[in-house]
Design a protein around this motif. Structure first.
Motif, PDB file in Angstrom:
ATOM      1  N   LYS A   1     -33.320 -46.921 -40.781  1.00 24.87           N
ATOM      2  CA  LYS A   1     -34.269 -46.217 -41.649  1.00 24.87           C
ATOM      3  C   LYS A   1     -33.571 -45.662 -42.887  1.00 24.87           C
ATOM      4  O   LYS A   1     -34.115 -45.703 -44.001  1.00 24.87           O
ATOM      5  CB  LYS A   1     -34.950 -45.089 -40.879  1.00 24.87           C
ATOM      6  CG  LYS A   1     -35.941 -45.571 -39.836  1.00 24.87           C
ATOM      7  CD  LYS A   1     -36.600 -44.405 -39.106  1.00 24.87           C
ATOM      8  CE  LYS A   1     -37.656 -44.891 -38.129  1.00 24.87           C
ATOM      9  NZ  LYS A   1     -38.305 -43.773 -37.396  1.00 24.87           N
ATOM     10  N   GLU A   2     -32.366 -45.157 -42.716  1.00 25.45           N
ATOM     11  CA  GLU A   2     -31.597 -44.630 -43.852  1.00 25.45           C
ATOM     12  C   GLU A   2     -31.264 -45.738 -44.853  1.00 25.45           C
ATOM     13  O   GLU A   2     -31.355 -45.533 -46.067  1.00 25.45           O
ATOM     14  CB  GLU A   2     -30.306 -43.977 -43.348  1.00 25.45           C
ATOM     15  CG  GLU A   2     -30.520 -42.685 -42.578  1.00 25.45           C
ATOM     16  CD  GLU A   2     -29.245 -42.188 -41.925  1.00 25.45           C
ATOM     17  OE1 GLU A   2     -28.165 -42.804 -42.166  1.00 25.45           O
ATOM     18  OE2 GLU A   2     -29.305 -41.205 -41.164  1.00 25.45           O
TER      19      GLU A   2
ATOM     20  N   LYS B   1     -34.340 -46.821 -46.863  1.00 28.13           N
ATOM     21  CA  LYS B   1     -34.639 -45.815 -47.886  1.00 28.13           C
ATOM     22  C   LYS B   1     -33.623 -45.863 -49.026  1.00 28.13           C
ATOM     23  O   LYS B   1     -33.991 -45.833 -50.207  1.00 28.13           O
ATOM     24  CB  LYS B   1     -34.658 -44.428 -47.258  1.00 28.13           C
ATOM     25  CG  LYS B   1     -35.017 -43.313 -48.230  1.00 28.13           C
ATOM     26  CD  LYS B   1     -35.058 -41.966 -47.531  1.00 28.13           C
ATOM     27  CE  LYS B   1     -35.417 -40.854 -48.515  1.00 28.13           C
ATOM     28  NZ  LYS B   1     -35.469 -39.524 -47.833  1.00 28.13           N
TER      29      LYS B   1
ATOM     30  N   SER C   1     -34.180 -48.889 -51.242  1.00 37.02           N
ATOM     31  CA  SER C   1     -35.555 -49.003 -51.773  1.00 37.02           C
ATOM     32  C   SER C   1     -36.225 -50.314 -51.361  1.00 37.02           C
ATOM     33  O   SER C   1     -36.690 -51.082 -52.204  1.00 37.02           O
ATOM     34  CB  SER C   1     -35.551 -48.866 -53.302  1.00 37.02           C
ATOM     35  OG  SER C   1     -35.006 -47.630 -53.693  1.00 37.02           O
TER      36      SER C   1
ATOM     37  N   ASN D   1     -39.112 -51.673 -50.479  1.00 41.76           N
ATOM     38  CA  ASN D   1     -40.471 -51.161 -50.600  1.00 41.76           C
ATOM     39  C   ASN D   1     -41.491 -51.830 -49.692  1.00 41.76           C
ATOM     40  O   ASN D   1     -42.523 -51.237 -49.369  1.00 41.76           O
ATOM     41  CB  ASN D   1     -40.930 -51.274 -52.057  1.00 41.76           C
ATOM     42  CG  ASN D   1     -40.062 -50.466 -53.001  1.00 41.76           C
ATOM     43  OD1 ASN D   1     -39.666 -49.351 -52.675  1.00 41.76           O
ATOM     44  ND2 ASN D   1     -39.751 -51.022 -54.164  1.00 41.76           N
TER      45      ASN D   1
END
Length: 230
Positions: free
Chosen positions: A62-63, A66, A69, A71
């Motif tokens: 998840k990191e 993020k 990016s 998307n």
């Protein structure tokens, strides 16, 4: 058309002899899985990506998503015991169920071309199921577990399967349901489609579309990356 993608990334990469699972090892300072995700981020028509991951690496994944990016990644799920279990979890996700077509792709195949992806999408749109295959160049032998060669197989009728594999979403969901109801375990998603009684079409795969599973593969991947992006 609403197209989705599933990226099973639950492997622990024990063959790499690395503290990181293979999908998180870096090429040019970017994790392999991010290279793969970014490829699908740029494919027209793909609206959502769902990733399955081992529970120990869920927060880390998840990191990364993020940080870089990514998307189109709409969900990151804890995968199952086997790859088939992980894909089954993903196809029951609303982002996947709401799509017309779904691509299933190995997290550690970052060099797939967009050209091949579009060809697979076109074929699956027409026929329902499409996979990339390359023909072997070595002789193929059937062997037993006692060191014996049983016979030589005809290479003209042998194909080595790659990903992404592209399916009409309803077809893949139905194939998984039938497989689980019957206790059938396949070697890839297309084997479940075959088991369900549906025909699978193939297109010619790509030699550069390597699956990075060993230190030698990683060396080759760095060479391919340098050649493609130098």
């Amino acid at each position: 058309m609403n197209i989705s993608a599933i990226i099973p990334a639950g492997g622990t990469g024990t063959r790499m002899n690395n503290e990181l699972p293979k999908q998180f090892i870096k090429i040019n300072n970017i994790p392999i899985i991010i290279h793969t995700i970014k490829l699908f981020d740029t494919v027209d028509g793909i609206k959502s990506i769902v990733i399955t991951i081992h529970c120990e690496w869920l927060d880390y994944a998840k990191e990364l998503v993020k940080k870089f990016s990514c998307n189109k990644v709409k969900d990151i799920l804890v995968g199952g015991k086997e790859r088939q279990d992980s894909v089954n979890i993903a196809i029951n996700n609303d982002y996947i169920k709401d799509s017309d077509l779904v691509l299933v792709h190995d997290a550690v195949r970052p060099f797939t071309s967009k050209k091949m992806i579009y060809e697979l999408i076109e074929t699956a749109t027409d026929c329902g199921a499409a996979i990339p295959i390359i023909k072997p160049t070595d002789s193929i032998k059937q062997i037993d577990n006692n060191g014996n060669v049983l016979k030589t197989l005809d290479r003209e009728h042998i194909g080595l399967v790659q990903t992404p594999q592209v399916y009409k979403t309803s077809l893949l969901i139905a194939a998984y349901q039938k497989a689980y109801n019957s206790g059938y375990k396949g070697t890839d998603d297309s084997s479940l489609i075959e088991f369900s009684g549906y025909n699978v079409k193939y297109i010619t795969g790509e030699l550069n579309n390597i699956k990075i599973t060993s230190p030698l593969d990683l060396q080759l991947a760095n060479i391919l990356y340098a050649k493609e992006f130098r």
